[in-house]
Scaffold this motif. Structure first.
Motif, mmCIF file in Angstrom:
data_model
loop_
_atom_site.group_PDB
_atom_site.id
_atom_site.type_symbol
_atom_site.label_atom_id
_atom_site.label_comp_id
_atom_site.label_asym_id
_atom_site.label_seq_id
_atom_site.Cartn_x
_atom_site.Cartn_y
_atom_site.Cartn_z
ATOM 1 N N GLN A 111 3.342 9.484 -5.668
ATOM 2 C CA GLN A 111 2.871 8.617 -4.589
ATOM 3 C C GLN A 111 3.337 9.178 -3.246
ATOM 4 O O GLN A 111 4.318 9.913 -3.173
ATOM 5 N N ILE A 112 2.612 8.826 -2.201
ATOM 6 C CA ILE A 112 2.938 9.299 -0.852
ATOM 7 C C ILE A 112 3.210 8.072 0.023
ATOM 8 O O ILE A 112 2.275 7.385 0.451
ATOM 9 N N PRO A 113 4.489 7.772 0.258
ATOM 10 C CA PRO A 113 4.807 6.598 1.076
ATOM 11 C C PRO A 113 4.239 6.714 2.486
ATOM 12 O O PRO A 113 4.189 7.801 3.063
ATOM 13 N N LEU A 114 3.794 5.588 3.022
ATOM 14 C CA LEU A 114 3.390 5.545 4.423
ATOM 15 C C LEU A 114 4.654 5.670 5.280
ATOM 16 O O LEU A 114 5.764 5.414 4.795
ATOM 17 N N ILE A 141 0.846 -1.193 0.000
ATOM 18 C CA ILE A 141 0.000 0.000 0.000
ATOM 19 C C ILE A 141 0.882 1.244 0.000
ATOM 20 O O ILE A 141 1.989 1.241 0.541
ATOM 21 N N THR A 142 0.384 2.288 -0.635
ATOM 22 C CA THR A 142 1.025 3.595 -0.605
ATOM 23 C C THR A 142 -0.055 4.655 -0.807
ATOM 24 O O THR A 142 -1.179 4.332 -1.198
ATOM 25 N N GLY A 143 0.295 5.877 -0.543
ATOM 26 C CA GLY A 143 -0.628 6.983 -0.778
ATOM 27 C C GLY A 143 -0.467 7.528 -2.185
ATOM 28 O O GLY A 143 0.500 7.219 -2.883
ATOM 29 N N LEU A 144 -1.418 8.342 -2.607
ATOM 30 C CA LEU A 144 -1.371 8.970 -3.924
ATOM 31 C C LEU A 144 -1.781 10.430 -3.780
ATOM 32 O O LEU A 144 -2.776 10.740 -3.108
ATOM 33 N N LYS A 145 -1.005 11.323 -4.394
ATOM 34 C CA LYS A 145 -1.349 12.745 -4.370
ATOM 35 C C LYS A 145 -2.652 12.936 -5.149
ATOM 36 O O LYS A 145 -2.751 12.545 -6.316
ATOM 37 N N SER A 146 -3.636 13.525 -4.494
ATOM 38 C CA SER A 146 -4.968 13.642 -5.116
ATOM 39 C C SER A 146 -4.931 14.429 -6.420
ATOM 40 O O SER A 146 -5.655 14.097 -7.363
ATOM 41 N N GLU A 147 -4.085 15.450 -6.501
ATOM 42 C CA GLU A 147 -4.012 16.239 -7.730
ATOM 43 C C GLU A 147 -3.352 15.472 -8.886
ATOM 44 O O GLU A 147 -3.404 15.907 -10.028
ATOM 45 N N LYS A 148 -2.775 14.321 -8.604
ATOM 46 C CA LYS A 148 -2.111 13.504 -9.628
ATOM 47 C C LYS A 148 -2.886 12.224 -9.963
ATOM 48 O O LYS A 148 -2.418 11.400 -10.735
ATOM 49 N N MET A 149 -4.092 12.067 -9.392
ATOM 50 C CA MET A 149 -4.861 10.848 -9.604
ATOM 51 C C MET A 149 -5.137 10.601 -11.094
ATOM 52 O O MET A 149 -4.949 9.490 -11.596
ATOM 53 N N ALA A 196 8.584 5.227 4.070
ATOM 54 C CA ALA A 196 9.390 6.444 3.964
ATOM 55 C C ALA A 196 10.654 6.346 4.811
ATOM 56 O O ALA A 196 11.724 6.796 4.384
ATOM 57 N N ALA A 197 10.553 5.729 5.985
ATOM 58 C CA ALA A 197 11.722 5.584 6.874
ATOM 59 C C ALA A 197 12.815 4.741 6.219
ATOM 60 O O ALA A 197 13.994 4.895 6.542
ATOM 61 N N LYS A 198 12.429 3.862 5.287
ATOM 62 C CA LYS A 198 13.401 3.006 4.602
ATOM 63 C C LYS A 198 13.755 3.543 3.214
ATOM 64 O O LYS A 198 14.467 2.889 2.456
ATOM 65 N N GLY A 199 13.218 4.717 2.855
ATOM 66 C CA GLY A 199 13.461 5.279 1.537
ATOM 67 C C GLY A 199 12.710 4.539 0.441
ATOM 68 O O GLY A 199 13.105 4.576 -0.728
ATOM 69 N N GLU A 200 11.602 3.892 0.796
ATOM 70 C CA GLU A 200 10.805 3.134 -0.157
ATOM 71 C C GLU A 200 9.472 3.834 -0.392
ATOM 72 O O GLU A 200 9.105 4.753 0.340
ATOM 73 N N THR A 201 8.742 3.373 -1.391
ATOM 74 C CA THR A 201 7.456 3.975 -1.732
ATOM 75 C C THR A 201 6.290 3.147 -1.211
ATOM 76 O O THR A 201 5.312 3.694 -0.707
ATOM 77 N N TRP A 202 6.381 1.826 -1.347
ATOM 78 C CA TRP A 202 5.291 0.929 -0.990
ATOM 79 C C TRP A 202 5.565 0.232 0.326
ATOM 80 O O TRP A 202 6.682 -0.200 0.594
ATOM 81 N N SER A 203 4.537 0.094 1.159
ATOM 82 C CA SER A 203 4.619 -0.638 2.428
ATOM 83 C C SER A 203 4.031 -2.031 2.229
ATOM 84 O O SER A 203 2.904 -2.160 1.748
#
Length: 149
Positions: free
Chosen positions: A126-129, A44-52, A133-140
């Motif tokens: 994308q907005i990492p959880l 899972i990861t977040g997504l910037k709403s303006e970029k959907m 983010a603590a590991k420099g990754e995008t997806w959890s």
């Protein structure tokens, strides 16, 4: 007698048809069972709403080279889902891995220049959880708590 002969041949023909459609299962060795094992991964990861809209457009025409590399790396049945929760957008990914060395296949994918260019397009929107983010990754990664075949 002709009726019995006809019934015999009819029964034989039916048996052959059933066999042809449902041959007996071959015994598999332990190594071939391990090679055919499917591992399921989700994240899972977040997504910037303006970029959907851009994210959807990008994935509606995913690059051939990226799709080819995904398959070459033994990833199948790959899906990404979008969900809004309390005004925030989240992406959920799911895929099945059929290879024998996940780490090596992921290194092969990460070394691919086309995939690297794809990630340069997708990662910034994308907005990492926090754990990713603590590991420099995008997806959890997500834990599978239930599965039924």
């Amino acid at each position: 007698m002709k009726i019995l002969k006809a019934m015999y041949f009819l029964t034989l023909a039916l048996a052959l048809m059933v066999y042809a459609c449902n041959p007996p299962a071959k015994k598999e060795s332990k190594s071939s069972k391990a090679a055919n094992k499917v591992l399921r991964y989700s994240s899972i990861t977040g997504l910037k709403s303006e970029k959907m809209a851009y994210y959807k457009k990008l994935h509606a025409a995913a690059w051939h080279g990226v799709l080819k590399k995904i398959t070459e790396c033994n990833i199948h049945n790959y899906s990404i889902y979008l969900k809004e929760i309390e005004g925030k957008l989240y992406l959920f990914s799911y895929f099945e891995y059929t290879g024998t060395d996940f780490a090596a296949d992921m290194k092969k994918m990460a070394a691919d220049t086309t995939t690297q260019r794809w990630w340069k397009e997708t990662a910034p929107i994308q907005i990492p959880l926090p754990d990713a983010a603590a590991k420099g990754e995008t997806w959890s990664p997500m834990e599978e708590v239930f599965h039924h075949d």
